[in-house]
Design an enzyme around this catalytic site. Structure first.
Site, PDB file in Angstrom:
ATOM      1  N   ARG A 113      51.361  49.238  73.778  1.00  0.00           N
ATOM      2  CA  ARG A 113      50.070  49.669  74.337  1.00  0.00           C
ATOM      3  C   ARG A 113      49.919  51.180  74.439  1.00  0.00           C
ATOM      4  NH1 ARG A 113      50.530  44.972  78.199  1.00  0.00           N
ATOM      5  NH2 ARG A 113      49.345  43.302  77.215  1.00  0.00           N
ATOM      6  N   LYS A 135      41.065  60.576  65.971  1.00  0.00           N
ATOM      7  CA  LYS A 135      40.804  59.443  65.081  1.00  0.00           C
ATOM      8  C   LYS A 135      42.093  58.996  64.403  1.00  0.00           C
ATOM      9  CE  LYS A 135      35.978  60.030  63.645  1.00  0.00           C
ATOM     10  NZ  LYS A 135      35.110  60.244  62.462  1.00  0.00           N
ATOM     11  N   GLU A 177      37.135  70.820  53.521  1.00  0.00           N
ATOM     12  CA  GLU A 177      36.813  70.406  54.888  1.00  0.00           C
ATOM     13  C   GLU A 177      36.477  71.605  55.776  1.00  0.00           C
ATOM     14  OE1 GLU A 177      36.188  67.553  56.079  1.00  0.00           O
ATOM     15  OE2 GLU A 177      37.191  66.045  54.856  1.00  0.00           O
ATOM     16  N   LYS A 214      35.605  72.298  65.105  1.00  0.00           N
ATOM     17  CA  LYS A 214      35.912  70.885  65.355  1.00  0.00           C
ATOM     18  C   LYS A 214      36.215  70.649  66.830  1.00  0.00           C
ATOM     19  CE  LYS A 214      37.916  66.716  63.749  1.00  0.00           C
ATOM     20  NZ  LYS A 214      38.475  65.948  62.633  1.00  0.00           N
ATOM     21  N   GLU A 224      32.267  59.882  68.716  1.00  0.00           N
ATOM     22  CA  GLU A 224      31.315  59.929  67.601  1.00  0.00           C
ATOM     23  C   GLU A 224      30.058  59.106  67.877  1.00  0.00           C
ATOM     24  OE1 GLU A 224      31.284  59.107  62.830  1.00  0.00           O
ATOM     25  OE2 GLU A 224      33.180  59.740  63.696  1.00  0.00           O
ATOM     26  N   ARG A 228      29.103  64.499  67.017  1.00  0.00           N
ATOM     27  CA  ARG A 228      30.309  64.473  66.193  1.00  0.00           C
ATOM     28  C   ARG A 228      30.021  63.998  64.765  1.00  0.00           C
ATOM     29  NH1 ARG A 228      36.347  62.488  68.069  1.00  0.00           N
ATOM     30  NH2 ARG A 228      37.372  62.715  66.052  1.00  0.00           N
ATOM     31  N   ASN A 232      30.733  64.532  59.505  1.00  0.00           N
ATOM     32  CA  ASN A 232      30.656  63.646  58.348  1.00  0.00           C
ATOM     33  C   ASN A 232      29.782  64.207  57.229  1.00  0.00           C
ATOM     34  OD1 ASN A 232      32.254  61.352  59.292  1.00  0.00           O
ATOM     35  ND2 ASN A 232      30.645  61.096  60.812  1.00  0.00           N
ATOM     36  N   HIS A 235      30.363  63.194  53.653  1.00  0.00           N
ATOM     37  CA  HIS A 235      31.261  62.042  53.636  1.00  0.00           C
ATOM     38  C   HIS A 235      30.573  60.721  53.282  1.00  0.00           C
ATOM     39  CE1 HIS A 235      34.039  64.838  55.411  1.00  0.00           C
ATOM     40  NE2 HIS A 235      34.987  63.923  55.462  1.00  0.00           N
ATOM     41  N   HIS A 239      32.806  59.494  50.608  1.00  0.00           N
ATOM     42  CA  HIS A 239      33.690  58.340  50.816  1.00  0.00           C
ATOM     43  C   HIS A 239      33.394  57.237  49.801  1.00  0.00           C
ATOM     44  CE1 HIS A 239      35.323  58.772  55.218  1.00  0.00           C
ATOM     45  NE2 HIS A 239      36.081  59.360  54.325  1.00  0.00           N
ATOM     46  N   HIS A 252      40.422  63.406  48.335  1.00  0.00           N
ATOM     47  CA  HIS A 252      39.407  63.245  49.383  1.00  0.00           C
ATOM     48  C   HIS A 252      38.465  64.448  49.452  1.00  0.00           C
ATOM     49  CE1 HIS A 252      37.560  62.282  53.226  1.00  0.00           C
ATOM     50  NE2 HIS A 252      37.900  63.480  53.658  1.00  0.00           N
TER      51      HIS A 252
END
Length: 327
Positions: A113, A135, A177, A214, A224, A228, A232, A235, A239, A252
């Protein structure tokens, strides 16, 4: 240099300093069992440097590449931790790029956990982007990051010296990025990147400025739900391009660079072209719109028949729009 990040779940520091991986024991509590998760392309000298001051240390190495972010590796690493009697008071260190960081963070979030997780990113892409913000994820059925959790690290340790072992393509892949964030929020960073005569001479400032962007975004919107989404930019289509191409054909950052072109005004697009050409990044591609659409429909920013996209009409500013998928 210490950059504090204030999050609802946990505050943590980003350490940005050349040579800092030589002093891990002064930055992390290593008086416990430590698992280093790394990949097959990380120079063994970095692994040994991190290991040298840790008494009870284990290393698990996965094959380099996005394909390693899968349930099989997830299960194997969990088994490895159980077999070696890792407890809830022990910790995990990610030593590698975004793939290692995402997977190690996700494993840390669920093992007993949640146990302590530290991130030592070794690629420019992970240093400016994926190593902070909490993330964590693995991929499934070709869909990036579809299984994951928000789980902030206890600390992020960034040593720009490790970037000297990257080849030019990987370095420029990560630079996308930083440029993405610059286009949305910081015109001075755009100029710094475009005007740089020697990237490694300017890399500390580039990393620092990108991290500040960031940091401010994730502090305001840790899960997000709003602002936030600006991270993206590029992206949504990027993506989709990445998912539709064979693994390792395009990196990427290269896909994100292409994706930004579709979400910018003509004047901003000209600046993006200038950046892509300066750093030998792909700036045109043949894509099947039906295939791209299929992957956009699986995007995490989709809600019913709508999707949130980020547009940049002028450098330093952005617009988040909710549009119909068919549009």
């Amino acid at each position: 240099m210490i950059i504090p990040v204030k999050m609802k779940e946990r505050d943590y520091d980003i350490v940005l300093e050349r040579g800092c991986i030589n002093n891990i024991s002064s930055l992390i509590n290593v008086d416990r069992k430590v698992l280093i998760i790394t990949d097959s392309l990380i120079p063994i000298t970095y692994v040994n440097t991190v290991k040298k001051n840790i008494k009870d240390v284990f290393v698990y190495t996965v094959k380099s590449g996005e394909q390693s972010k899968n349930f099989k590796n997830f299960e194997n690493i969990i088994d490895f931790m159980i077999e070696n009697n890792f407890s809830r008071t022990d910790c995990v260190i990610a030593l590698g790029g975004g793939v290692v960081g995402d997977m190690a963070g996700f494993i840390s979030s669920v093992y007993m956990r949640g146990i302590d997780f530290y991130n030592i990113p070794t690629s420019l892409l992970s240093q400016v982007d994926s190593s902070i913000g909490g993330k964590t994820a693995i991929d499934k059925l070709g869909i990036k990051n579809v299984v994951g959790a928000f789980y902030p690290p206890k600390k992020v340790i960034i040593d720009p010296n490790v970037l000297f072992t990257l080849d030019e393509r990987q370095l420029h892949n990560g630079l996308v990025e930083a440029f993405k964030m610059a286009l949305t929020c910081d015109k001075s960073l755009v100029n710094l990147i475009l005007e740089s005569k020697n990237l490694m001479d300017d890399i500390d400032e580039i990393i620092y400025k990108a991290l500040l962007i960031k940091k401010s975004v994730v502090e305001e919107d840790p899960n997000e739900l709003g602002i936030r989404k600006v991270l993206n930019f590029g992206h949504t289509i990027g993506h989709a391009i990445e998912a539709s191409y064979e693994l390792n054909e395009l990196l990427h950052g290269e896909c994100v660079g292409l994706g930004m072109l579709y979400m910018a005004s003509e004047s901003v697009r000209d600046v993006i072209y200038m950046f892509l050409k300066k750093y030998n990044l792909p700036y045109e591609i043949e894509i099947d719109k039906d295939v791209i659409y299929k992957y956009i429909c699986l995007d995490k920013k989709r809600s019913n028949n709508f999707i949130s996209i980020v547009r940049v009409e002028e450098i330093g500013n952005y617009i988040i729009e909710k549009i119909l998928l068919e549009d």
